[in-house]
Design an enzyme around this catalytic site. Structure first.
Site, PDB file in Angstrom:
ATOM      1  NE  ARG A 121      76.385  30.316  55.850  1.00  0.00           N
ATOM      2  CZ  ARG A 121      77.242  29.935  54.933  1.00  0.00           C
ATOM      3  NH1 ARG A 121      78.537  30.064  55.139  1.00  0.00           N
ATOM      4  NH2 ARG A 121      76.840  29.464  53.777  1.00  0.00           N
TER       5      ARG A 121
ATOM      6  CD  GLU B 274      76.672  23.038  52.563  1.00  0.00           C
ATOM      7  OE1 GLU B 274      75.472  23.204  52.303  1.00  0.00           O
ATOM      8  OE2 GLU B 274      77.580  23.621  51.954  1.00  0.00           O
TER       9      GLU B 274
ATOM     10  NE  ARG C 213      77.509  26.443  57.158  1.00  0.00           N
ATOM     11  CZ  ARG C 213      76.925  26.194  55.986  1.00  0.00           C
ATOM     12  NH1 ARG C 213      75.682  26.569  55.773  1.00  0.00           N
ATOM     13  NH2 ARG C 213      77.592  25.619  55.015  1.00  0.00           N
TER      14      ARG C 213
ATOM     15  CB  CYS D 295      80.246  23.439  49.997  1.00  0.00           C
ATOM     16  SG  CYS D 295      79.866  24.213  48.416  1.00  0.00           S
TER      17      CYS D 295
ATOM     18  CB  THR E  67      80.520  28.049  47.864  1.00  0.00           C
ATOM     19  OG1 THR E  67      79.808  27.264  48.830  1.00  0.00           O
ATOM     20  CG2 THR E  67      80.239  27.543  46.475  1.00  0.00           C
TER      21      THR E  67
ATOM     22  NE  ARG F 151      73.798  32.307  52.857  1.00  0.00           N
ATOM     23  CZ  ARG F 151      72.639  32.900  52.618  1.00  0.00           C
ATOM     24  NH1 ARG F 151      72.559  33.873  51.709  1.00  0.00           N
ATOM     25  NH2 ARG F 151      71.546  32.555  53.259  1.00  0.00           N
TER      26      ARG F 151
ATOM     27  NE  ARG G 239      72.584  31.244  48.888  1.00  0.00           N
ATOM     28  CZ  ARG G 239      73.292  30.464  49.685  1.00  0.00           C
ATOM     29  NH1 ARG G 239      72.791  30.041  50.827  1.00  0.00           N
ATOM     30  NH2 ARG G 239      74.504  30.087  49.362  1.00  0.00           N
TER      31      ARG G 239
ATOM     32  CD  GLU H 214      73.134  26.403  48.283  1.00  0.00           C
ATOM     33  OE1 GLU H 214      73.175  25.637  49.245  1.00  0.00           O
ATOM     34  OE2 GLU H 214      74.071  26.543  47.474  1.00  0.00           O
TER      35      GLU H 214
HETATM   36  P1  ADP Z   1      73.255  29.216  54.884  1.00  0.00           P
HETATM   37  O1  ADP Z   1      72.978  30.651  55.028  1.00  0.00           O
HETATM   38  O2  ADP Z   1      73.683  28.632  56.166  1.00  0.00           O
HETATM   39  O3  ADP Z   1      74.141  28.964  53.726  1.00  0.00           O
HETATM   40  P2  ADP Z   1      70.613  28.873  53.695  1.00  0.00           P
HETATM   41  O4  ADP Z   1      70.901  29.748  52.529  1.00  0.00           O
HETATM   42  O5  ADP Z   1      69.899  27.584  53.380  1.00  0.00           O
HETATM   43  O6  ADP Z   1      71.903  28.438  54.506  1.00  0.00           O
HETATM   44  O7  ADP Z   1      69.764  29.703  54.739  1.00  0.00           O
HETATM   45  C1  ADP Z   1      69.427  29.159  55.973  1.00  0.00           C
HETATM   46  C2  ADP Z   1      68.209  29.832  56.578  1.00  0.00           C
HETATM   47  O8  ADP Z   1      68.555  31.147  56.949  1.00  0.00           O
HETATM   48  C3  ADP Z   1      67.027  29.924  55.620  1.00  0.00           C
HETATM   49  O9  ADP Z   1      65.829  29.689  56.345  1.00  0.00           O
HETATM   50  C4  ADP Z   1      67.065  31.372  55.200  1.00  0.00           C
HETATM   51  O10 ADP Z   1      65.806  31.894  54.830  1.00  0.00           O
HETATM   52  C5  ADP Z   1      67.553  32.027  56.480  1.00  0.00           C
HETATM   53  N1  ADP Z   1      68.124  33.345  56.242  1.00  0.00           N
HETATM   54  C6  ADP Z   1      69.171  33.663  55.464  1.00  0.00           C
HETATM   55  N2  ADP Z   1      69.392  34.982  55.493  1.00  0.00           N
HETATM   56  C7  ADP Z   1      68.449  35.520  56.303  1.00  0.00           C
HETATM   57  C8  ADP Z   1      68.151  36.840  56.734  1.00  0.00           C
HETATM   58  N3  ADP Z   1      68.885  37.876  56.361  1.00  0.00           N
HETATM   59  N4  ADP Z   1      67.104  37.004  57.566  1.00  0.00           N
HETATM   60  C9  ADP Z   1      66.373  35.952  57.977  1.00  0.00           C
HETATM   61  N5  ADP Z   1      66.612  34.696  57.614  1.00  0.00           N
HETATM   62  C10 ADP Z   1      67.639  34.473  56.794  1.00  0.00           C
HETATM   63  N1  IOM Z   2      76.923  25.056  49.498  1.00  0.00           N
HETATM   64  C1  IOM Z   2      76.197  24.123  48.743  1.00  0.00           C
HETATM   65  N2  IOM Z   2      75.025  23.716  49.485  1.00  0.00           N
HETATM   66  N3  IOM Z   2      75.878  24.520  47.361  1.00  0.00           N
HETATM   67  C2  IOM Z   2      76.782  25.406  46.717  1.00  0.00           C
HETATM   68  C3  IOM Z   2      75.302  23.411  46.661  1.00  0.00           C
HETATM   69  C4  IOM Z   2      75.331  23.520  45.128  1.00  0.00           C
HETATM   70  O1  IOM Z   2      74.364  24.072  44.543  1.00  0.00           O
HETATM   71  O2  IOM Z   2      76.302  23.039  44.555  1.00  0.00           O
END
Ligand code: ADP
Ligand code: IOM
Length: 346
Positions: free
Chosen positions: A112, A211, A215, A257, A259, A266, A295, A300
């Protein structure tokens, strides 16, 4: 406003870099949009278990509060305030043959990027009118997409609880009520102005007003990373030809953010490595060596279930999109090798 005592027991980068001296320097500054230090740090103050804990309200926040954000950015991305960002989103430059063609370890791949609209505040500081306009403009632009990228828009305020829960459980939709985002001001007026666009196969998805304002996501089962990257590259190019996003030569794409700055990318796999899961020190050592982040299964701040982890590139700024995916790829190859070694020892 006094120095927040909640930060004393926090391991966040906010707690590390918001020293009492930096706090005194920044506490009365605001950006032209009126974004304050109190707003920027509220998430980390209210959630001492944050990784970072600080969010910006607009592009200008990164300079207005530079004494706080520059060291956070340097530590997280290994990127100095004198560096310039660079981009390469060309799938032909990616060397990532499927690291698990027999589907023994990799369950799914997702890449993403975050994007925010140029010249308006980020989600932390946006007005409800601005947020609704983004939803309207972006969803109607996406509805012009054709072929593999063609899909429908599903607004959150018109979705049943059952529908949203099933999309979240299947990893397609962002979760509701995240306390880190709540305290950053990112959940105001929920669920209005939020939604998800996706194609029929749910391999191309766009989250609106979470966020980040957008995305843009490409995902599918298995480990064909190049196919996922190629789809994303095509979709982002198309959207970028129609919408102006916040970007500058130093920080790349501007995100709420720190990051996510730079590529805002990501790239992750869901991977089953139960033996490494029982050897967390070794797991973390490999992750650190290859610049990947571990993760849990629901994104996250979530936990692993059944020995399945989400492994993604950590650095996003000062590296190209191709390098982000390469970091993830190299880490995944090393993790699969380590998991195989642990199995052969047992
Ligand atoms: P972001 O990736 O946008 O930073 P999150 O870490 O919260 O946000 O992940 C968003 C969603 O994407 C979560 O439901 C997570 O399980 C899913 N996700 C992340 N990577 C994968 C993957 N490789 N395959 C399937 N689902 C994924
Ligand atoms: N990207 C953001 N959601 N994350 C880094 C939160 C945090 O743990 O500070």
């Amino acid at each position: 406003m006094n120095y927040p005592k909640e930060l004393k027991n926090s391991k966040s980068l906010l707690a590390k870099y918001l020293t009492p001296e930096v706090f005194e320097k920044l506490k009365d500054r605001t950006t032209a949009n009126g974004y304050t230090l109190a707003q920027a740090i509220n998430s980390g103050v209210q959630n001492p278990d944050s990784g970072i804990g600080a969010y910006v309200g607009d592009e200008e926040s990164y300079t207005t509060f530079k004494e706080l954000f520059d060291p956070i950015i340097e530590e997280y991305h290994g990127f100095k305030s004198t560096n310039k960002h660079k981009s390469n989103f060309n799938p032909d430059d990616l060397n990532a043959p499927n690291p698990d063609p027999e589907n023994k370890y990799i369950i799914s791949t997702r890449i993403r990027v975050g994007r925010n609209i140029k010249d308006i505040p980020l989600g932390t500081a946006i007005s409800s009118e601005q947020r609704n306009k983004i939803e309207q403009d972006i969803s109607s632009t996406l509805l012009t997409f054709t072929d593999e990228l063609s899909g429908k828009y599903y607004p959150l305020n018109n979705m049943s609880k059952q529908e949203s829960e099933s999309l979240i459980k299947d990893h397609f939709l962002f979760k509701a009520g995240d306390r880190f985002l709540e305290t950053a001001g990112l959940n105001r007026d929920w669920p209005n102005g939020r939604g998800i666009y996706h194609n029929n196969d749910k391999t191309f998805l766009v989250w609106i007003n979470e966020e980040d304002e957008l995305r843009i996501i490409s995902m599918q089962n298995g480990g064909d990373i190049k196919e996922v990257f190629t789809r994303l590259s095509k979709a982002v190019k198309l959207l970028q030809s129609k919408v102006k996003f916040a970007y500058n030569d130093h920080l790349g794409y501007i995100t709420s953010c720190p990051t996510n700055l730079g590529t805002a990318m990501r790239a992750s796999v869901h991977i089953k490595v139960p033996n490494l899961g029982k050897n967390m020190d070794k797991f973390q050592e490999i992750a650190d060596k290859y610049n990947v982040q571990i993760r849990g299964i629901d994104g996250e701040h979530s936990k692993s279930v059944g020995g399945i982890y989400d492994i993604s590139n950590k650095r996003r700024l000062g590296v190209t999109e191709v390098q982000c995916v390469q970091d993830m790829y190299d880490g995944v190859v090393a993790l699969i090798k380590a998991e195989q070694e642990l199995v052969s020892l047992s």
